[in-house]
Design an enzyme around this catalytic site. Structure first.
Site, mmCIF file in Angstrom:
data_model
loop_
_atom_site.group_PDB
_atom_site.id
_atom_site.type_symbol
_atom_site.label_atom_id
_atom_site.label_comp_id
_atom_site.label_asym_id
_atom_site.label_seq_id
_atom_site.Cartn_x
_atom_site.Cartn_y
_atom_site.Cartn_z
ATOM 1 N N GLU A 1 0.848 -1.191 0.000
ATOM 2 C CA GLU A 1 0.000 0.000 0.000
ATOM 3 C C GLU A 1 0.888 1.248 0.000
ATOM 4 O OE1 GLU A 1 -3.965 1.483 2.444
ATOM 5 O OE2 GLU A 1 -2.427 0.353 3.524
ATOM 6 N N LYS B 1 -10.467 0.348 -2.202
ATOM 7 C CA LYS B 1 -10.479 -0.126 -0.810
ATOM 8 C C LYS B 1 -11.834 0.118 -0.152
ATOM 9 C CE LYS B 1 -7.660 0.436 3.406
ATOM 10 N NZ LYS B 1 -6.512 1.201 3.967
ATOM 11 N N CYS C 1 -5.028 -3.847 3.189
ATOM 12 C CA CYS C 1 -4.690 -3.455 4.564
ATOM 13 C C CYS C 1 -5.822 -3.649 5.562
ATOM 14 C CB CYS C 1 -4.190 -2.010 4.552
ATOM 15 S SG CYS C 1 -3.269 -1.527 6.045
#
Length: 284
Positions: free
Chosen positions: A41, A116, A158
């Site tokens: 990321e 995301k 993440c």
């Protein structure tokens, strides 16, 4: 059998310097036989506040990131999960960007885009204290999978690791491996990183390709590192504690199929979307 690479970086605020470091690491991955490589990321920039400007430059064809990724994938013959990039929502040329994870094929074409879903708005007991990703990014809306030379890939990022239902949905949609480019903080990483990565692999019986940032960044910010490649039985195949690294492992799809046959977790799952809701006791 196929080979995958997970790349750990310690990205800074200088985009061009980060790209130079990433190119060297991707070259190592290709030299090691990788067919698919996962960058972490924020691989191209950490600690910057002009993310929307960077994203608008990219969609206007004036930024360095997309051409660089296209060339790297094509010249190295690699499929690349491009960590995250700050790109406007699909179909838009401005506005709050998404934390976008692009998958490039070995011809340099975009094969998939994942925005995301879960944004990191939390308090952490570190030198920074407060994280508010939603100040800078818009939420994604969709699950994303794509077929690659090493198997059907589900894309995550993440903080998504804390939401098991996302990974179960990817498994139901046919995922065989799942990418998780990350920038876990040192505090949350020490407490939960490996537990989460291995749990998601065990639950889904997928390979987990968890590429983390691993060191000190502007902000100030410290990330945990300990990038991992985990097999469908939950066993780490490769890991690195801190700093830059290229992790390599083989994807053994026959062995994965055997695990799923011996323990058919997906077929046994009873709580699916639309399943009966749990009973609750009415108050008197």
């Amino acid at each position: 059998m196929g080979t995958v690479a997970v790349i750990q970086m310690v990205s800074q605020s200088d985009v061009l310097a980060n790209l130079a470091r990433a190119r060297g690491l991707l070259e190592q991955a290709a030299a090691g036989g990788a067919q698919l490589a996962v960058l972490p990321e924020n691989f191209a920039a950490m600690g910057r506040r002009d993310l929307a400007v960077l994203g608008m430059a990219e969609v206007a064809g004036e930024g360095p990131l997309l051409p660089w990724l296209e060339a790297a994938a094509r010249e190295l013959g690699l499929w690349i999960v491009a960590g995250t990039l700050p790109l406007p929502p699909q179909g838009q040329r401005d506005g709050k960007p998404c934390a976008c994870s692009l998958l490039f094929d070995s011809a340099g074409q975009v094969a998939a885009r994942y925005d995301k879903l879960h944004l990191f708005d939390v308090e952490v007991a570190d030198s920074r204290g407060s994280y508010r990703e939603s100040d800078d990014f818009a939420h994604g809306e969709h699950l994303v999978l794509a077929d690659t030379p090493v198997g059907r890939l589900g894309l995550t990022v993440c903080y998504d690791l804390r939401f098991a239902e996302l990974y179960s949905a990817l498994r139901e949609a046919g995922a065989e491996l799942i990418s998780a480019p990350s920038a876990f903080t040192a505090v949350t990483g020490a407490a939960h990183w490996e537990v989460l990565v291995r749990a998601r692999a065990i639950e889904t019986q997928c390979y987990l390709l968890a590429a983390n940032q691993g060191g000190q960044h502007p902000g100030p910010r410290e990330t945990f590192g300990h990038s991992l490649i985990v097999d469908p039985w939950g066993q780490p195949l490769a890991r690195e504690a801190r700093g830059e690294a290229v992790l390599l492992a083989q994807i053994d799809r026959p062995a994965q199929a055997a695990i799923r046959q011996r323990m058919p977790v997906s077929a046994h799952r009873r709580l699916r979307p639309g399943a009966p809701q749990p009973l609750t006791k009415e108050s008197s």
